[in-house]
Design a protein around this motif. Structure first.
Motif, PDB file in Angstrom:
ATOM      1  N   VAL A  71      -1.444   2.598  -8.114  1.00 14.09           N
ATOM      2  CA  VAL A  71      -1.146   3.542  -7.024  1.00 14.09           C
ATOM      3  C   VAL A  71      -2.315   3.644  -6.048  1.00 14.09           C
ATOM      4  CG1 VAL A  71       0.535   4.890  -8.326  1.00 14.09           C
ATOM      5  CG2 VAL A  71      -1.866   5.557  -8.408  1.00 14.09           C
ATOM      6  N   GLN A  72      -3.296   2.758  -6.201  1.00 16.98           N
ATOM      7  CA  GLN A  72      -4.489   2.768  -5.356  1.00 16.98           C
ATOM      8  C   GLN A  72      -4.483   1.551  -4.432  1.00 16.98           C
ATOM      9  OE1 GLN A  72      -6.661   5.305  -5.503  1.00 16.98           O
ATOM     10  NE2 GLN A  72      -5.650   6.232  -7.258  1.00 16.98           N
ATOM     11  N   PRO A  73      -4.508   1.620  -3.160  1.00 16.55           N
ATOM     12  CA  PRO A  73      -4.365   2.818  -2.340  1.00 16.55           C
ATOM     13  C   PRO A  73      -2.902   3.243  -2.169  1.00 16.55           C
ATOM     14  CG  PRO A  73      -4.695   0.937  -0.921  1.00 16.55           C
ATOM     15  CD  PRO A  73      -4.739   0.434  -2.354  1.00 16.55           C
ATOM     16  N   GLU A  74      -1.971   2.366  -2.568  1.00 18.14           N
ATOM     17  CA  GLU A  74      -0.548   2.712  -2.525  1.00 18.14           C
ATOM     18  C   GLU A  74       0.147   2.011  -3.688  1.00 18.14           C
ATOM     19  OE1 GLU A  74       1.217  -0.636   0.515  1.00 18.14           O
ATOM     20  OE2 GLU A  74       0.397   1.200   1.396  1.00 18.14           O
ATOM     21  N   LEU A  75       1.376   2.368  -3.950  1.00 19.25           N
ATOM     22  CA  LEU A  75       2.135   1.797  -5.056  1.00 19.25           C
ATOM     23  C   LEU A  75       2.178   0.275  -4.955  1.00 19.25           C
ATOM     24  CD1 LEU A  75       3.863   2.682  -7.506  1.00 19.25           C
ATOM     25  CD2 LEU A  75       5.849   2.571  -6.014  1.00 19.25           C
TER      26      LEU A  75
END
Length: 149
Positions: A71-75
């Protein structure tokens, strides 16, 4: 389209985990970490936990890390690899600890041929009290002969 990739990643990871489990069980648990797995084959203490249960924590660590980095920086796909590992771990718990070893009496009287076959294969695995000469190291994929017996 991306959702199909994520679902596929989860399913493939779940399937690959059976191979990882087989190899880990044969070469690690029946190898250099036998001292953690031995009490599972030679139970002496009748408490709630055994040293072998440490493997649940050991196998949870990669899944937790993959969820975090997924989830880093997004899924991203790492999350779904972690999900596949988690789902396999849940299946392992239900099959190994609940169905086979009856740590919880949820599926005590099952007549399902597949589940009965899994139970038979695991009993054959446990007839060997030492770390050598084992067989049936997998969990979900066991030889067909156990379903015909």
């Amino acid at each position: 389209m991306e959702i199909l990739l994520f679902i596929g990643t989860t399913l493939v990871t779940f399937l690959v985990m059976e191979m990882v489990t087989w190899c880990t069980h044969k070469f690690v648990m029946h190898g250099f970490l036998w001292y953690l797995h031995e009490d599972h084959h030679q139970p002496k203490y009748q408490g709630i936990f055994e040293k072998n249960d440490a493997f649940f924590a050991i196998f949870a660590i990669p899944s937790i890390l993959l969820f975090y980095y997924g989830v880093q920086p997004e899924l991203n796909y790492l999350f779904f690899i972690g999900l596949g590992i988690l789902l396999y771990g849940m299946a392992y718990f239900l099959i190994h600890d609940v169905l086979i070893h009856q740590r919880f009496k949820w599926f005590k009287n099952t007549k399902n041929k597949y589940l009965v076959g899994l139970r038979k294969a695991h009993k054959v695995h446990h007839k060997h009290l030492g770390k050598e000469e084992g067989e049936c190291f997998g969990m979900l994929n066991v030889p067909k002969k156990y379903f015909r017996m």
